[in-house]
Design an enzyme around this catalytic site. Sequence first.
Site, mmCIF file in Angstrom:
data_model
loop_
_atom_site.group_PDB
_atom_site.id
_atom_site.type_symbol
_atom_site.label_atom_id
_atom_site.label_comp_id
_atom_site.label_asym_id
_atom_site.label_seq_id
_atom_site.Cartn_x
_atom_site.Cartn_y
_atom_site.Cartn_z
ATOM 1 N N LEU A 181 -43.336 3.020 48.496
ATOM 2 C CA LEU A 181 -42.282 3.995 48.722
ATOM 3 C C LEU A 181 -42.825 5.424 48.741
ATOM 4 O O LEU A 181 -43.487 5.864 47.796
ATOM 5 C CB LEU A 181 -41.208 3.859 47.641
ATOM 6 N N ASP A 182 -42.534 6.141 49.838
ATOM 7 C CA ASP A 182 -42.893 7.552 49.991
ATOM 8 C C ASP A 182 -44.378 7.821 49.756
ATOM 9 O O ASP A 182 -44.764 8.884 49.259
ATOM 10 C CB ASP A 182 -42.064 8.429 49.034
ATOM 11 N N ALA A 183 -45.215 6.865 50.111
ATOM 12 C CA ALA A 183 -46.652 7.009 49.855
ATOM 13 C C ALA A 183 -47.483 6.794 51.112
ATOM 14 O O ALA A 183 -48.696 6.655 51.019
ATOM 15 C CB ALA A 183 -47.087 6.040 48.765
#
Length: 331
Positions: free
Chosen positions: A272-274
């Site tokens: 997530l969001d990486a």
Amino acid sequence: MNFLHRVISPSSSSQVFGFAKRSFKTIQIPFGSIAYSTTSSSLVHGIHQFHCPDVVGILAKLSECIASRDGNILTADIFVPDHNHVFYSRSEFVFDPAKWPREQMDADFSKLAKMFNAMRSVVRVPDIDPKYKIAVLASKQEHCLVDLLHGWQDGRLPIHITSVISNHERGPNTHVIRFLERHGIPYYHLPTTKENKREGEILEIVRDTDFLVLARYMQVLSGDFLRSYKKDIINIHHGLLPSFKGSNPSKQAFDAGVKLIGATSHFVSEELDAGPIIEQMVERVSHRDNLRTFIQKSEDVEKRCLAKAIKSYCELRILPYEESKTVVFRS
């Protein structure tokens, strides 16, 4: 210019074996744009993106490939990371389509890619090639979605929006729905639950797109979805993470008295969001901002950051670098 002459000289063009010993990391080379006028009605603008093992003579062969068809390189951006022996480049050139047909161009650059065992070789001619087909996924917040629609309408973004998909219902007289109906863009309302993210239906809708954009889509796409879609997905989120999580992060940040806010646009990965970062922007706030102006500034920087990432992607400015980074050649 001594370096330029050495690289593209005929004698150096035959030296394609062995790693090049370079003393630079990044270089932007302006070529002979004086000899050719880009205003000529017969000339068309092209872009070539290249990623291959770093050996001597790559730039010479790139130049030779284009010049052999009476084309002319305008600029060449090059990046060779330290101790990695890989070569990244982005070249802009002009050519006459009558002398260099589009199919022949693909064949020529394909031959070049095989010569250097390229991991990536992409050529694009914006005035000839179809615009990138994208679908936009959005939730309740509309600032990024509306900016993309207007950017498409006025030609700021070289894309064709095939559909808008949302887990949030919008009434028939809302600004977004009226805009989509006026321009014939389908809107799909797919309400989601924790157990059913409607990913199978989304995949069916976006099957023929070139990439996806998450314009503040507040749902997490699964690894199965990413593996099934197999194309790039660009996401945008505020730059207040990880300090301000959960609901209403802008108010949390405002109450904490932060002085700098921002936004990050990145490729979507299973974490997530990486995913690899494409673009980041910041905006200064102060004690003079109230919550309303604070949120307005936050939303504005998100819009600008997402639009810049999409434009860079369509202009072949972005290449994958290592496992979690990107090379982004600036305009």
